[in-house]
Motif scaffolding. Sequence first.
Motif, short mmCIF file in Angstrom:
data_model
loop_
_atom_site.label_atom_id
_atom_site.label_comp_id
_atom_site.label_asym_id
_atom_site.label_seq_id
_atom_site.Cartn_x
_atom_site.Cartn_y
_atom_site.Cartn_z
N PRO A 1 23.04 -15.73 65.97
CA PRO A 1 24.45 -16.15 65.88
C PRO A 1 25.40 -14.98 65.63
CG PRO A 1 23.07 -17.70 64.69
CD PRO A 1 22.18 -16.56 65.11
N GLY A 2 26.37 -14.86 66.54
CA GLY A 2 27.42 -13.86 66.38
C GLY A 2 27.10 -12.48 66.92
N ARG B 1 19.14 -8.89 59.05
CA ARG B 1 20.23 -9.21 58.13
C ARG B 1 21.55 -8.67 58.66
NH1 ARG B 1 17.39 -8.49 52.12
NH2 ARG B 1 16.94 -10.71 51.90
N ILE B 2 22.60 -9.49 58.48
CA ILE B 2 23.93 -9.11 58.95
C ILE B 2 24.86 -9.02 57.75
CG2 ILE B 2 25.87 -9.75 60.43
CD1 ILE B 2 23.92 -11.38 62.12
N ARG C 1 20.58 -4.90 59.65
CA ARG C 1 19.50 -4.26 58.90
C ARG C 1 18.22 -5.06 59.05
NH1 ARG C 1 21.44 -3.26 53.15
NH2 ARG C 1 22.62 -1.66 54.29
N ARG C 2 17.17 -4.38 59.48
CA ARG C 2 15.86 -5.03 59.56
C ARG C 2 15.33 -5.27 58.15
NH1 ARG C 2 11.26 -2.72 58.60
NH2 ARG C 2 9.28 -3.56 59.32
N PHE C 3 14.70 -6.44 57.97
CA PHE C 3 14.09 -6.81 56.70
C PHE C 3 12.71 -7.37 57.01
CE2 PHE C 3 13.41 -10.23 53.46
CZ PHE C 3 13.34 -9.42 52.33
N GLU C 4 11.75 -7.09 56.15
CA GLU C 4 10.38 -7.54 56.43
C GLU C 4 9.75 -8.11 55.16
OE1 GLU C 4 6.22 -7.08 55.80
OE2 GLU C 4 7.57 -5.42 55.26
N ARG C 5 9.02 -9.21 55.33
CA ARG C 5 8.31 -9.83 54.21
C ARG C 5 6.92 -10.23 54.67
NH1 ARG C 5 11.06 -14.95 51.43
NH2 ARG C 5 10.37 -15.98 53.36
N ASP C 6 5.93 -9.61 54.07
CA ASP C 6 4.53 -9.91 54.41
C ASP C 6 4.28 -9.86 55.92
OD1 ASP C 6 3.95 -10.14 51.74
OD2 ASP C 6 4.00 -12.33 51.71
N GLY C 7 4.86 -8.86 56.56
CA GLY C 7 4.62 -8.66 57.98
C GLY C 7 5.52 -9.43 58.92
N VAL C 8 6.37 -10.31 58.39
CA VAL C 8 7.29 -11.10 59.22
C VAL C 8 8.68 -10.48 59.13
CG1 VAL C 8 8.32 -13.36 59.61
CG2 VAL C 8 5.95 -13.19 58.81
N SER D 1 28.64 -9.30 51.11
CA SER D 1 28.97 -9.36 52.55
C SER D 1 27.83 -9.89 53.40
CB SER D 1 29.38 -7.96 53.04
OG SER D 1 28.25 -7.11 53.13
N LEU D 2 26.68 -10.19 52.80
CA LEU D 2 25.55 -10.68 53.60
C LEU D 2 25.83 -12.10 54.09
CD1 LEU D 2 22.68 -10.27 54.72
CD2 LEU D 2 21.81 -11.25 52.58
N THR D 3 25.88 -12.27 55.41
CA THR D 3 26.18 -13.58 55.99
C THR D 3 24.96 -14.28 56.58
OG1 THR D 3 26.73 -12.57 58.12
CG2 THR D 3 28.55 -12.92 56.56
N LEU D 4 23.90 -13.52 56.89
CA LEU D 4 22.75 -14.15 57.55
C LEU D 4 21.50 -13.32 57.35
CD1 LEU D 4 21.75 -16.42 59.49
CD2 LEU D 4 22.25 -14.87 61.39
N THR D 5 20.40 -14.00 57.05
CA THR D 5 19.05 -13.44 57.15
C THR D 5 18.33 -14.29 58.18
OG1 THR D 5 19.00 -12.63 54.87
CG2 THR D 5 16.88 -12.94 55.97
#
Length: 275
Positions: A64-65, A127-128, A116-123, A48-52
């Motif tokens: 978007p959306g 996610r939707i 849902r918040r997602f984080e990678r190396d501080g950035v 169901s993940l449509t966007l990161t």
Amino acid sequence: MSVGAEVAAGVGSGAGAAVAADEAFARDWQGWQDRRLAAAGAPHGPASLTLTFWFADDTPQSVPGLPGQWAAEGERLVATGFAPGEVRFADGADATAPLVLDATTGDVHAGERILRRFERDGVPALRIFDPAAEGRTSLRGIAAFDPDPAWRLEARFEPDPRARTIELADGYQKETETSGSIVFTRDGVERRLTGTLRPDGISVVFGDTTNGDESYGFRFLTVGLPDADGATVIDFNRAFLPPCAFSDQFVCPLPTPENRLPVAIRAGERLTVRE
């Protein structure tokens, strides 16, 4: 009973036990597969993940959306400009602006979608997950190789903790700690896979010569934790598709060069089946 009859009865009994064991193995595997498909196709599962959506700076912008404006503040996300009732917490309570999403906030909802918040190396990224996503509604199954006990192999774990540069599916490179090697023998040849110790097992990302044709480009596998002597079992029947097989919005880790096996692993999950 004659000696011959006793031998025949013994052979029959042994053969029957082997058949029963194979049937139990297949039933156990099928139960695992059923659970895998149910989780992948759940309303807010991987399919169901449509966007990161990544945030490069603190400039408020539209996603978007989604209602309102969204911006990054360090590793946090801040949403403003949405109307009452447009965003709510998991318990159903309405969120109010400014809404801050950080490591402690958890998921929030916008209609039927989960944010849902997602984080990678501080950035940070947002996610939707949308139950109406085409990737979910078109999912019909997970194709897999037939379960085969011959792909359940004795193995040993050799600790070798070190930092490695791992490439992710979007080309990003990330420093990751790996724990050592799983060593196993198949067809008389010893092979190794690098893995990372987790609380529930040793996490492995691997490729093989079936990738791109018979199977997805790479697969994941969780190997049981080793005993005090390093002994474990590697069961390739439980090789499973990474989340990015269900949505290209995931950024899965790719296999390290040594985890690209030069043999065909015809076991485990192969490909998604879509309408």
